[in-house]
Enzyme design. Structure first.
Site, PDB file in Angstrom:
ATOM      1  N   LYS A  13       0.832  -1.214   0.000  1.00 29.81           N
ATOM      2  CA  LYS A  13       0.000   0.000   0.000  1.00 29.81           C
ATOM      3  C   LYS A  13       0.865   1.261   0.000  1.00 29.81           C
ATOM      4  O   LYS A  13       0.648   2.177  -0.792  1.00 29.81           O
ATOM      5  CB  LYS A  13      -0.929   0.022   1.240  1.00 29.81           C
ATOM      6  CG  LYS A  13      -1.834  -1.183   1.361  1.00 29.81           C
ATOM      7  CD  LYS A  13      -2.742  -1.090   2.573  1.00 29.81           C
ATOM      8  CE  LYS A  13      -2.018  -1.095   3.915  1.00 29.81           C
ATOM      9  NZ  LYS A  13      -1.286  -2.337   4.211  1.00 29.81           N
ATOM     10  N   ARG A  88      -9.787   0.911   7.912  1.00 29.31           N
ATOM     11  CA  ARG A  88      -9.382  -0.464   8.246  1.00 29.31           C
ATOM     12  C   ARG A  88     -10.466  -1.218   8.968  1.00 29.31           C
ATOM     13  O   ARG A  88     -10.288  -2.379   9.328  1.00 29.31           O
ATOM     14  CB  ARG A  88      -8.173  -0.430   9.167  1.00 29.31           C
ATOM     15  CG  ARG A  88      -6.938  -0.334   8.378  1.00 29.31           C
ATOM     16  CD  ARG A  88      -5.787  -0.563   9.285  1.00 29.31           C
ATOM     17  NE  ARG A  88      -4.738   0.230   8.776  1.00 29.31           N
ATOM     18  CZ  ARG A  88      -3.511  -0.199   8.595  1.00 29.31           C
ATOM     19  NH1 ARG A  88      -3.170  -1.391   8.941  1.00 29.31           N
ATOM     20  NH2 ARG A  88      -2.614   0.590   8.108  1.00 29.31           N
ATOM     21  N   ARG A 123      11.964  -5.835   4.315  1.00 29.63           N
ATOM     22  CA  ARG A 123      11.681  -4.388   4.314  1.00 29.63           C
ATOM     23  C   ARG A 123      12.646  -3.650   5.235  1.00 29.63           C
ATOM     24  O   ARG A 123      12.935  -4.091   6.348  1.00 29.63           O
ATOM     25  CB  ARG A 123      10.250  -4.119   4.761  1.00 29.63           C
ATOM     26  CG  ARG A 123      10.010  -2.618   4.874  1.00 29.63           C
ATOM     27  CD  ARG A 123       8.588  -2.210   4.890  1.00 29.63           C
ATOM     28  NE  ARG A 123       7.841  -2.729   6.015  1.00 29.63           N
ATOM     29  CZ  ARG A 123       6.562  -2.493   6.189  1.00 29.63           C
ATOM     30  NH1 ARG A 123       5.893  -1.766   5.328  1.00 29.63           N
ATOM     31  NH2 ARG A 123       5.939  -3.003   7.224  1.00 29.63           N
ATOM     32  N   ARG A 156      11.552  -1.999  10.692  1.00 30.48           N
ATOM     33  CA  ARG A 156      10.465  -1.383  11.456  1.00 30.48           C
ATOM     34  C   ARG A 156      10.165  -2.229  12.679  1.00 30.48           C
ATOM     35  O   ARG A 156      10.201  -3.458  12.598  1.00 30.48           O
ATOM     36  CB  ARG A 156       9.217  -1.282  10.571  1.00 30.48           C
ATOM     37  CG  ARG A 156       8.595   0.087  10.598  1.00 30.48           C
ATOM     38  CD  ARG A 156       7.567   0.248   9.523  1.00 30.48           C
ATOM     39  NE  ARG A 156       6.307  -0.395   9.855  1.00 30.48           N
ATOM     40  CZ  ARG A 156       5.208  -0.281   9.115  1.00 30.48           C
ATOM     41  NH1 ARG A 156       5.231   0.428   8.008  1.00 30.48           N
ATOM     42  NH2 ARG A 156       4.093  -0.870   9.474  1.00 30.48           N
ATOM     43  N   ARG A 167      -0.513  -8.904  13.083  1.00 30.74           N
ATOM     44  CA  ARG A 167      -1.113  -7.891  12.193  1.00 30.74           C
ATOM     45  C   ARG A 167      -1.942  -8.556  11.090  1.00 30.74           C
ATOM     46  O   ARG A 167      -2.992  -8.043  10.704  1.00 30.74           O
ATOM     47  CB  ARG A 167      -0.010  -7.012  11.585  1.00 30.74           C
ATOM     48  CG  ARG A 167       0.609  -6.074  12.623  1.00 30.74           C
ATOM     49  CD  ARG A 167       1.957  -5.567  12.190  1.00 30.74           C
ATOM     50  NE  ARG A 167       1.912  -4.743  11.010  1.00 30.74           N
ATOM     51  CZ  ARG A 167       2.978  -4.496  10.247  1.00 30.74           C
ATOM     52  NH1 ARG A 167       4.153  -5.010  10.547  1.00 30.74           N
ATOM     53  NH2 ARG A 167       2.870  -3.720   9.199  1.00 30.74           N
TER      54      ARG A 167
HETATM   55  P1  AP5 Z   1       4.842  -1.596   1.743  1.00 36.28           P
HETATM   56  O1  AP5 Z   1       4.498  -0.748   0.559  1.00 36.28           O
HETATM   57  O2  AP5 Z   1       5.623  -0.984   2.839  1.00 36.28           O
HETATM   58  O3  AP5 Z   1       3.530  -2.318   2.288  1.00 36.28           O
HETATM   59  P2  AP5 Z   1       2.319  -1.727   3.125  1.00 36.28           P
HETATM   60  O4  AP5 Z   1       1.090  -2.423   2.625  1.00 36.28           O
HETATM   61  O5  AP5 Z   1       2.327  -0.238   3.115  1.00 36.28           O
HETATM   62  O6  AP5 Z   1       2.753  -2.315   4.524  1.00 36.28           O
HETATM   63  P3  AP5 Z   1       2.629  -1.699   5.992  1.00 36.28           P
HETATM   64  O7  AP5 Z   1       3.341  -2.678   6.875  1.00 36.28           O
HETATM   65  O8  AP5 Z   1       3.074  -0.280   6.041  1.00 36.28           O
HETATM   66  O9  AP5 Z   1       1.113  -1.818   6.186  1.00 36.28           O
HETATM   67  P4  AP5 Z   1       0.352  -1.862   7.507  1.00 36.28           P
HETATM   68  O10 AP5 Z   1      -1.012  -1.679   6.996  1.00 36.28           O
HETATM   69  O11 AP5 Z   1       0.536  -3.049   8.359  1.00 36.28           O
HETATM   70  O12 AP5 Z   1       1.055  -0.724   8.357  1.00 36.28           O
HETATM   71  P5  AP5 Z   1       0.774   0.829   8.491  1.00 36.28           P
HETATM   72  O13 AP5 Z   1       2.064   1.502   8.430  1.00 36.28           O
HETATM   73  O14 AP5 Z   1      -0.299   1.277   7.572  1.00 36.28           O
HETATM   74  O15 AP5 Z   1       5.583  -2.903   1.172  1.00 36.28           O
HETATM   75  C1  AP5 Z   1       6.140  -3.850   2.078  1.00 36.28           C
HETATM   76  C2  AP5 Z   1       7.508  -4.296   1.561  1.00 36.28           C
HETATM   77  O16 AP5 Z   1       7.329  -5.040   0.347  1.00 36.28           O
HETATM   78  C3  AP5 Z   1       8.429  -3.113   1.203  1.00 36.28           C
HETATM   79  O17 AP5 Z   1       9.738  -3.447   1.558  1.00 36.28           O
HETATM   80  C4  AP5 Z   1       8.281  -2.977  -0.331  1.00 36.28           C
HETATM   81  O18 AP5 Z   1       9.460  -2.465  -0.930  1.00 36.28           O
HETATM   82  C5  AP5 Z   1       7.998  -4.428  -0.754  1.00 36.28           C
HETATM   83  N1  AP5 Z   1       7.104  -4.554  -1.905  1.00 36.28           N
HETATM   84  C6  AP5 Z   1       5.995  -3.807  -2.182  1.00 36.28           C
HETATM   85  N2  AP5 Z   1       5.419  -4.229  -3.316  1.00 36.28           N
HETATM   86  C7  AP5 Z   1       6.165  -5.297  -3.760  1.00 36.28           C
HETATM   87  C8  AP5 Z   1       6.079  -6.161  -4.884  1.00 36.28           C
HETATM   88  N3  AP5 Z   1       5.105  -6.050  -5.795  1.00 36.28           N
HETATM   89  N4  AP5 Z   1       7.013  -7.132  -5.001  1.00 36.28           N
HETATM   90  C9  AP5 Z   1       8.013  -7.276  -4.083  1.00 36.28           C
HETATM   91  N5  AP5 Z   1       8.156  -6.466  -3.007  1.00 36.28           N
HETATM   92  C10 AP5 Z   1       7.243  -5.490  -2.838  1.00 36.28           C
HETATM   93  O19 AP5 Z   1       0.185   0.874   9.975  1.00 36.28           O
HETATM   94  C11 AP5 Z   1       0.993   0.569  11.085  1.00 36.28           C
HETATM   95  C12 AP5 Z   1       0.125   0.471  12.332  1.00 36.28           C
HETATM   96  O20 AP5 Z   1      -0.558   1.729  12.552  1.00 36.28           O
HETATM   97  C13 AP5 Z   1      -0.995  -0.569  12.274  1.00 36.28           C
HETATM   98  O21 AP5 Z   1      -0.548  -1.856  12.639  1.00 36.28           O
HETATM   99  C14 AP5 Z   1      -1.983   0.019  13.295  1.00 36.28           C
HETATM  100  O22 AP5 Z   1      -1.554  -0.217  14.614  1.00 36.28           O
HETATM  101  C15 AP5 Z   1      -1.876   1.520  13.051  1.00 36.28           C
HETATM  102  N6  AP5 Z   1      -2.853   2.007  12.060  1.00 36.28           N
HETATM  103  C16 AP5 Z   1      -2.576   2.528  10.825  1.00 36.28           C
HETATM  104  N7  AP5 Z   1      -3.714   2.874  10.204  1.00 36.28           N
HETATM  105  C17 AP5 Z   1      -4.733   2.565  11.046  1.00 36.28           C
HETATM  106  C18 AP5 Z   1      -6.146   2.670  10.940  1.00 36.28           C
HETATM  107  N8  AP5 Z   1      -6.762   3.169   9.857  1.00 36.28           N
HETATM  108  N9  AP5 Z   1      -6.885   2.251  12.014  1.00 36.28           N
HETATM  109  C19 AP5 Z   1      -6.299   1.751  13.129  1.00 36.28           C
HETATM  110  N10 AP5 Z   1      -4.956   1.620  13.277  1.00 36.28           N
HETATM  111  C20 AP5 Z   1      -4.183   2.028  12.232  1.00 36.28           C
END
Ligand code: AP5
Length: 212
Positions: A13, A88, A123, A156, A167
């Site tokens: 994402k 979410r 990552r 991270r 998660r």
């Molecule tokens: P990346 O693009 O970083 O993936 P992502 O989907 O953004 O992963 P996140 O871990 O950031 O998502 P998340 O939803 O768990 O965490 P968030 O930060 O939003 O890609 C991952 C890796 O793969 C990278 O190294 C990339 O280079 C690689 N990659 C990407 N595409 C690829 C491909 N096609 N092929 C190969 N490699 C690839 O949230 C963190 C925390 O915040 C949550 O756990 C929660 O506690 C809180 N939070 C955030 N939003 C909310 C909400 N709306 N409500 C409640 N709590 C929330």
């Protein structure tokens, strides 16, 4: 264009939101990045969010909804935006609608749990600016160093395998129901994100052009 990217942790994402933001000239609004900045700056919201994030749980809906609704009122969002990680829960989706947010498309990045577990181990993120890399799929130009600001790349805190499993469980239970929610509203577009990062971007662009 008002988009949101749905998908499991590590589905891509954040990577796609940044690429689409540069291509479409609209901001990427990442709730994860907003929360990590709040934790780093030790703000009251950061203090409340930290324990949830560290254990892989969702931050309570009422905290997130206020942050996002306020962010979307800022002038840079007036021509559209890409939401990354919001909504979410069904409650968050309903709150967006109540706040008058009308999405044009919802992109669901479909990736198996097995691929996610592998991806997360590779990552690395910049400890200063938060930019994200992957040791194989998107390596930095200099090993361990951010291309954008030159600071160190680190793992991270919530990318430890046990936290990733937690998660994923939260994703399946609380976020996956949004697939049906947005499918019923005819907004859902699925991208099977097993291809390269570049191919995923091309597919998303193709799908959103159909919504224009
Ligand atoms: P990346 O693009 O970083 O993936 P992502 O989907 O953004 O992963 P996140 O871990 O950031 O998502 P998340 O939803 O768990 O965490 P968030 O930060 O939003 O890609 C991952 C890796 O793969 C990278 O190294 C990339 O280079 C690689 N990659 C990407 N595409 C690829 C491909 N096609 N092929 C190969 N490699 C690839 O949230 C963190 C925390 O915040 C949550 O756990 C929660 O506690 C809180 N939070 C955030 N939003 C909310 C909400 N709306 N409500 C409640 N709590 C929330």
């Amino acid at each position: 264009m008002k988009l949101t990217l749905l998908g499991a942790p590590g589905a891509g994402k954040g990577t796609q939101a940044e690429r689409l933001s540069a291509l479409l000239h609209i901001p990427a609004v990442s709730t994860g990045n907003i929360l990590r900045a709040a934790v780093k700056n030790n703000t009251p919201i950061g203090q409340q969010a930290k324990a949830y994030m560290d254990s892989g749980k969702l931050v309570p809906d009422e905290i997130i909804i206020d942050i996002v609704v306020e962010r979307l009122l800022e002038p840079d969002c007036s021509n559209g935006y890409i939401l990354d990680g919001m909504p979410r829960t069904v409650l968050q989706a309903e709150a967006l609608e109540t706040a008058g947010v009308q999405l044009d498309a919802v992109i669901s990045l479909v990736v198996s749990d097995e691929t996610i577990m592998k991806r997360m181990s590779g990552r690395r993120v910049c400890e200063a600016c938060g930019s994200s890399y992957h040791m194989d799929a998107m390596p930095p130009k200099r090993q361990g160093i951010c291309d954008l600001c030159g600071a160190n790349l680190v793992r991270r805190q919530d990318d430890e395998p046990e936290t990733v499993k937690a998660r994923l469980a939260v994703y399946h239970q609380e976020t996956e129901p949004l697939i049906q929610y947005y499918s019923e509203r005819r907004l859902l577009k699925n991208v099977t994100a097993h291809a390269t990062i570049e191919e995923d971007t091309r597919e998303i662009l193709r799908l959103i052009r159909q919504s224009e």
